[in-house]
Design an enzyme around this catalytic site. Structure first.
Site, PDB file in Angstrom:
ATOM      1  N   THR A  19       0.922  -0.974  -0.073  1.00 38.29           N
ATOM      2  CA  THR A  19       0.048  -0.062   0.059  1.00 38.29           C
ATOM      3  C   THR A  19       0.995   1.380   0.133  1.00 38.29           C
ATOM      4  OG1 THR A  19      -1.755  -1.136   1.393  1.00 38.29           O
ATOM      5  CG2 THR A  19      -1.788   1.273   1.226  1.00 38.29           C
ATOM      6  N   ARG A  23       7.398  -2.428   3.171  1.00 46.36           N
ATOM      7  CA  ARG A  23       7.551  -2.625   4.645  1.00 46.36           C
ATOM      8  C   ARG A  23       7.963  -3.957   5.209  1.00 46.36           C
ATOM      9  NH1 ARG A  23       2.710   1.415   6.570  1.00 46.36           N
ATOM     10  NH2 ARG A  23       3.719   3.109   5.453  1.00 46.36           N
ATOM     11  N   SER A 119       6.150   3.846   9.154  1.00 44.85           N
ATOM     12  CA  SER A 119       4.872   4.906   9.698  1.00 44.85           C
ATOM     13  C   SER A 119       4.521   4.509  11.151  1.00 44.85           C
ATOM     14  CB  SER A 119       3.626   4.251   8.571  1.00 44.85           C
ATOM     15  OG  SER A 119       2.668   5.214   8.940  1.00 44.85           O
ATOM     16  N   HIS A 120       3.358   4.096  11.389  1.00 44.91           N
ATOM     17  CA  HIS A 120       2.655   3.784  12.670  1.00 44.91           C
ATOM     18  C   HIS A 120       3.118   2.546  13.332  1.00 44.91           C
ATOM     19  CE1 HIS A 120       0.386   2.087   9.783  1.00 44.91           C
ATOM     20  NE2 HIS A 120       0.121   1.083  10.531  1.00 44.91           N
ATOM     21  N   LYS A 132      10.104   3.879   0.658  1.00 46.16           N
ATOM     22  CA  LYS A 132       9.463   4.064  -0.401  1.00 46.16           C
ATOM     23  C   LYS A 132       9.830   5.216  -1.378  1.00 46.16           C
ATOM     24  CE  LYS A 132       5.855   7.069   1.603  1.00 46.16           C
ATOM     25  NZ  LYS A 132       4.186   7.409   1.827  1.00 46.16           N
ATOM     26  N   ASP A 283       1.537   9.894  14.190  1.00 50.49           N
ATOM     27  CA  ASP A 283       2.021   8.771  14.236  1.00 50.49           C
ATOM     28  C   ASP A 283       3.462   8.881  13.987  1.00 50.49           C
ATOM     29  OD1 ASP A 283       2.242   9.489  11.609  1.00 50.49           O
ATOM     30  OD2 ASP A 283       1.964   7.311  11.074  1.00 50.49           O
ATOM     31  N   ASP A 285       5.770   8.668  11.588  1.00 48.77           N
ATOM     32  CA  ASP A 285       6.347   9.528  10.549  1.00 48.77           C
ATOM     33  C   ASP A 285       5.645  10.881  10.419  1.00 48.77           C
ATOM     34  OD1 ASP A 285       4.254   8.250   9.446  1.00 48.77           O
ATOM     35  OD2 ASP A 285       4.992   8.273   7.600  1.00 48.77           O
ATOM     36  N   ASP A 287       2.471  11.647   9.484  1.00 45.62           N
ATOM     37  CA  ASP A 287       1.359  11.598   8.615  1.00 45.62           C
ATOM     38  C   ASP A 287      -0.096  11.457   8.991  1.00 45.62           C
ATOM     39  OD1 ASP A 287       1.632   8.974   8.204  1.00 45.62           O
ATOM     40  OD2 ASP A 287       1.935   8.594   6.286  1.00 45.62           O
ATOM     41  N   ARG A 288      -0.191  10.677  10.033  1.00 45.85           N
ATOM     42  CA  ARG A 288      -1.733  10.174  10.675  1.00 45.85           C
ATOM     43  C   ARG A 288      -1.903  11.236  11.990  1.00 45.85           C
ATOM     44  NH1 ARG A 288      -2.506   3.946  10.456  1.00 45.85           N
ATOM     45  NH2 ARG A 288      -1.742   3.523   8.583  1.00 45.85           N
ATOM     46  N   THR A 351      -7.646   2.112  -1.139  1.00 42.49           N
ATOM     47  CA  THR A 351      -6.865   2.467   0.007  1.00 42.49           C
ATOM     48  C   THR A 351      -5.282   2.679  -0.444  1.00 42.49           C
ATOM     49  OG1 THR A 351      -8.041   1.348   1.399  1.00 42.49           O
ATOM     50  CG2 THR A 351      -5.805   1.593   2.172  1.00 42.49           C
ATOM     51  N   GLU A 370      -8.697   9.745   4.952  1.00 36.64           N
ATOM     52  CA  GLU A 370      -8.975   8.019   4.882  1.00 36.64           C
ATOM     53  C   GLU A 370      -9.453   7.657   6.343  1.00 36.64           C
ATOM     54  OE1 GLU A 370      -6.107   5.763   2.420  1.00 36.64           O
ATOM     55  OE2 GLU A 370      -4.864   7.102   3.625  1.00 36.64           O
ATOM     56  N   GLU A 371     -10.007   6.570   6.568  1.00 35.31           N
ATOM     57  CA  GLU A 371     -10.360   6.132   7.736  1.00 35.31           C
ATOM     58  C   GLU A 371      -8.999   5.745   8.727  1.00 35.31           C
ATOM     59  OE1 GLU A 371      -9.289   2.806   8.062  1.00 35.31           O
ATOM     60  OE2 GLU A 371      -8.741   2.880   6.058  1.00 35.31           O
ATOM     61  N   SER A 372      -7.882   5.588   7.959  1.00 36.09           N
ATOM     62  CA  SER A 372      -6.695   5.107   8.888  1.00 36.09           C
ATOM     63  C   SER A 372      -6.169   6.324   9.260  1.00 36.09           C
ATOM     64  CB  SER A 372      -5.576   4.333   7.738  1.00 36.09           C
ATOM     65  OG  SER A 372      -5.503   4.860   6.708  1.00 36.09           O
ATOM     66  N   LYS A 383      -0.743  12.467   3.415  1.00 36.05           N
ATOM     67  CA  LYS A 383      -1.509  13.087   4.399  1.00 36.05           C
ATOM     68  C   LYS A 383      -0.437  13.566   5.511  1.00 36.05           C
ATOM     69  CE  LYS A 383      -1.433   8.212   6.212  1.00 36.05           C
ATOM     70  NZ  LYS A 383      -1.098   7.524   5.131  1.00 36.05           N
ATOM     71  N   ARG A 503      -8.861  -6.383   7.556  1.00 34.02           N
ATOM     72  CA  ARG A 503      -9.540  -5.329   8.062  1.00 34.02           C
ATOM     73  C   ARG A 503     -10.899  -5.483   7.447  1.00 34.02           C
ATOM     74  NH1 ARG A 503      -5.229  -2.459   9.648  1.00 34.02           N
ATOM     75  NH2 ARG A 503      -3.722  -1.699   8.176  1.00 34.02           N
TER      76      ARG A 503
HETATM   77  C1  G16 Z   1      -0.696   3.644   4.420  1.00 31.03           C
HETATM   78  C2  G16 Z   1      -1.086   4.377   3.215  1.00 31.03           C
HETATM   79  C3  G16 Z   1      -2.698   4.600   3.550  1.00 31.03           C
HETATM   80  C4  G16 Z   1      -3.434   3.517   4.114  1.00 31.03           C
HETATM   81  C5  G16 Z   1      -2.700   2.857   5.264  1.00 31.03           C
HETATM   82  C6  G16 Z   1      -3.275   1.510   5.502  1.00 31.03           C
HETATM   83  O1  G16 Z   1      -0.765   4.891   5.577  1.00 31.03           O
HETATM   84  O2  G16 Z   1      -0.610   5.679   2.885  1.00 31.03           O
HETATM   85  O3  G16 Z   1      -3.246   5.299   2.387  1.00 31.03           O
HETATM   86  O4  G16 Z   1      -4.649   3.819   4.470  1.00 31.03           O
HETATM   87  O5  G16 Z   1      -1.647   2.498   4.725  1.00 31.03           O
HETATM   88  O6  G16 Z   1      -3.202   0.733   4.498  1.00 31.03           O
HETATM   89  P1  G16 Z   1      -3.574  -0.780   4.605  1.00 31.03           P
HETATM   90  O7  G16 Z   1      -4.902  -0.863   5.155  1.00 31.03           O
HETATM   91  O8  G16 Z   1      -3.388  -1.510   3.323  1.00 31.03           O
HETATM   92  O9  G16 Z   1      -2.606  -1.572   5.728  1.00 31.03           O
HETATM   93  P2  G16 Z   1       0.689   4.781   6.507  1.00 31.03           P
HETATM   94  O10 G16 Z   1       0.316   5.610   7.634  1.00 31.03           O
HETATM   95  O11 G16 Z   1       0.829   3.350   7.051  1.00 31.03           O
HETATM   96  O12 G16 Z   1       1.757   5.170   5.438  1.00 31.03           O
END
Ligand code: G16
Length: 548
Positions: A19, A23, A119-120, A132, A283, A285, A287-288, A351, A370-372, A383, A503
């Site tokens: 995504t 990772r 990320s988180h 990335k 989070d 990095d 972005d959240r 997503t 996004e919901e995340s 983000k 999910r």
């Molecule tokens: C990344 C993506 C987001 C996505 C999230 C969760 O966020 O940039 O667009 O919503 O992963 O993705 P998944 O549901 O596939 O785990 P981040 O904050 O992890 O870079």
């Protein structure tokens, strides 16, 4: 490419970006050649796109400061020099938030950036790492680009390297590495200036001076220094407003994921008798974001919708109005209702933040989320957690209402999407795949079935065609729509690093009945989906690991 050495290597399986980049467990990245191969594969794609060589190109490198960040930055510098890159801008100490990277790429006209973050996800030798590539628009590389990186990882025979020790990435200034010019840049200045150009800092400062109290939890991630500069130094919030503000390689052993489970200490602080008026977290990095009022949680779908509702009134950069809004498919439909009211288009994307980029580049949208726990705008192609906090602070300063009243007023006007996401982590990947395959095989026969006190109206895969460039992305999650207006979405995460993460997303809309307990409202739908999936028999779980 003077003094570049060609180091023999061999392809390593499994370097397929998900995504948001590649990772994996940190130890996997620390294996000899693992990071080097992936970075060389990025450069091979860049060579294809710049047949005249990379001597005239500038890239940026930085990461969220997690364990192995520094070593990775030094490796990337040496491979970049080996590949004849003209100039690399490296964030001081190698640390740069994800949104700051996006803003810097755009502001400096760089050809792209290499970003190190999971990320988180937790950090440390036994935790997670990620890498990335972001392209010249500042956004994560599209799938067409990452597929080419992956293809190169499968046929690499060597990587290019310039050996040079003692690279001074801690001090601002310039040095050369082989023939490559390296500039160490300040990690905060560009980002802070961007925020000052979007928001009315004088107004926010006055609001805080009037006694409005906030608490920002940086979760020991990258945002601590950004948040101290913005909230404490520039906006005058009390010292100590920013908690867990020291970026740590292992995030203090915690999960730097700003949600109700992992930011529990902040949630508790906002429920205490002397709670501040507003709480927020970002989070690892940056972005959240998590948005809290006194004893009140703003779900990410509502947050996007509320920002869209108030942006033109409360935030100078959006005074002329919004071009449109977009949300990822599993995100609640609350923002669509605001867009309809504003008379602007709304878009539903798969997503992954990368899917917003073409809409932003084409000027079709101004806000997306996004919901995340991701929210952002046209100022960047990632983000942006602190941006979202400043957006909320602007709405709070403008309305002079508590967070809970702002959201309740939104629900009274537009109705409420009750919403929850249930995550089941570290599942056996084969079992999870088989469960989804069984579901897919049944999709055509589900219509008309009695379900969770209603009837299934339709069920199918979400397939997406980008309205700007026509790119297609199929099978982005299964959607089940009920006759009563509720829906469930079922998909596997593309960012997990262990087994499979399932999910399950649930949404139930009511125009008038806005005061119910969210979990109670969602449970019948969740129970019906668990039964449909035969979750317990299939993957041995009933209770989710995380509910957001
Ligand atoms: C990344 C993506 C987001 C996505 C999230 C969760 O966020 O940039 O667009 O919503 O992963 O993705 P998944 O549901 O596939 O785990 P981040 O904050 O992890 O870079």
């Amino acid at each position: 490419m003077s003094n570049a050495r060609l180091i023999p290597t061999h392809p390593i399986a499994g370097q397929k970006p998900g995504t948001s980049g590649l990772r994996k467990k940190t130890r996997e990245f620390m294996r000899p050649g693992y990071l080097e191969n992936f970075v060389q594969a990025i450069f091979n794609v860049l060579h294809e796109d710049h047949p005249g060589g990379l001597g005239g190109q500038t890239l940026i490198v930085g990461g969220d400061g997690r364990y192995f960040n520094r070593e990775a930055v030094l490796t990337i510098l040496r491979i970049a020099a080996g590949n004849g890159l003209g100039r690399m801008l490296v964030a001081q100490r190698g640390i740069l938030s994800t949104p700051a990277m996006s803003i810097e790429i755009r502001a400096r006209g760089a050809a792209g950036g290499i970003l190190l973050s999971a990320s988180h996800n937790p950090g440390g030798p036994d935790a997670d790492f990620g890498i990335k590539f972001n392209t010249s628009n500042g956004g994560p590389a599209p799938e067409s680009f990452t597929a080419r990186i992956h293809a190169h990882t499968l046929r690499l025979t060597e990587y290019r390297w310039v050996e040079q020790s003692g690279l001074p990435i801690d001090d601002l200034g310039d040095f050369t590495l082989g023939a490559m010019n390296v500039s160490v840049i300040d990690s905060l200045d560009g980002y802070v200036a961007a925020m000052q150009s979007i928001f009315d800092f004088d107004r926010l400062r006055a609001h805080l001076a009037s006694g409005f109290r906030i608490c920002f939890d940086a979760m020991n991630g990258v945002t601590g220094p950004y948040a101290r500069r913005i909230f404490e130094d520039l906006l005058g919030a009390a010292p100590g407003t920013v908690i867990r503000s020291e970026p740590l390689e292992d995030f203090g052993g915690d999960h730097p994921d700003p949600n109700l489970s992992h930011a529990a200490a902040l949630v508790a602080r906002l429920s205490a008798p002397d709670a501040p008026d507003f709480g927020a977290a970002c989070d690892g990095d940056g972005d959240r974001n998590l948005i809290l009022g006194k004893s009140f949680f703003v779900s990410p779908g509502d947050s996007l919708a509320v920002i869209a509702e108030h942006a033109a009134q409360a935030i100078p950069a959006y005074r002329a109005g919004l071009a449109g809004v977009a949300r990822s498919m599993p995100t609640s439909m609350a923002a669509d209702r605001v867009a309809a009211q504003l008379g602007i288009p709304s878009f539903e994307t798969p997503t992954g933040w990368k899917f917003f980029s073409s809409l932003l580049d084409a000027g079709r949208i101004t806000l997306c989320g996004e919901e995340s726990f991701g929210t952002g705008s046209s100022h960047a192609r990632e983000k942006d957690g602190i941006w979202a906090v400043l957006a909320w602070l602007s709405i709070l300063a403008d309305t002079r209402q508590p967070v809970s009243e702002i959201v309740n007023a939104h629900w009274r006007r537009f109705g409420r999407s009750y919403y929850q996401r249930h995550d089941y982590e570290a599942l056996d990947a084969t079992a999870a795949d088989a469960m989804l395959a069984r579901l897919r095989a049944r999709l055509d026969s589900l219509g008309g079935l009695s379900f969770a006190g209603s009837t299934i109206e339709s069920a199918g895969e979400f397939n997406y065609t980008d309205p700007v460039n026509g790119d297609t992305s199929n099978n982005q999650g299964v959607r089940i729509f009920l006759a009563d207006g509720s829906r469930a979405v079922i998909r596997l995460s593309g960012t997990g690093t262990e087994g499979a993460t399932l999910r399950l997303y649930y949404e139930s809309y009511s125009k008038d009945d806005i005061g119910q307990d969210c979990a109670a409202r969602i449970e019948p739908l969740a129970a019906a989906i668990r039964a449909l999936l035969e979750l317990e028999q299939s993957v041995g779980r009933v209770q989710p690991d995380v509910i957001t």
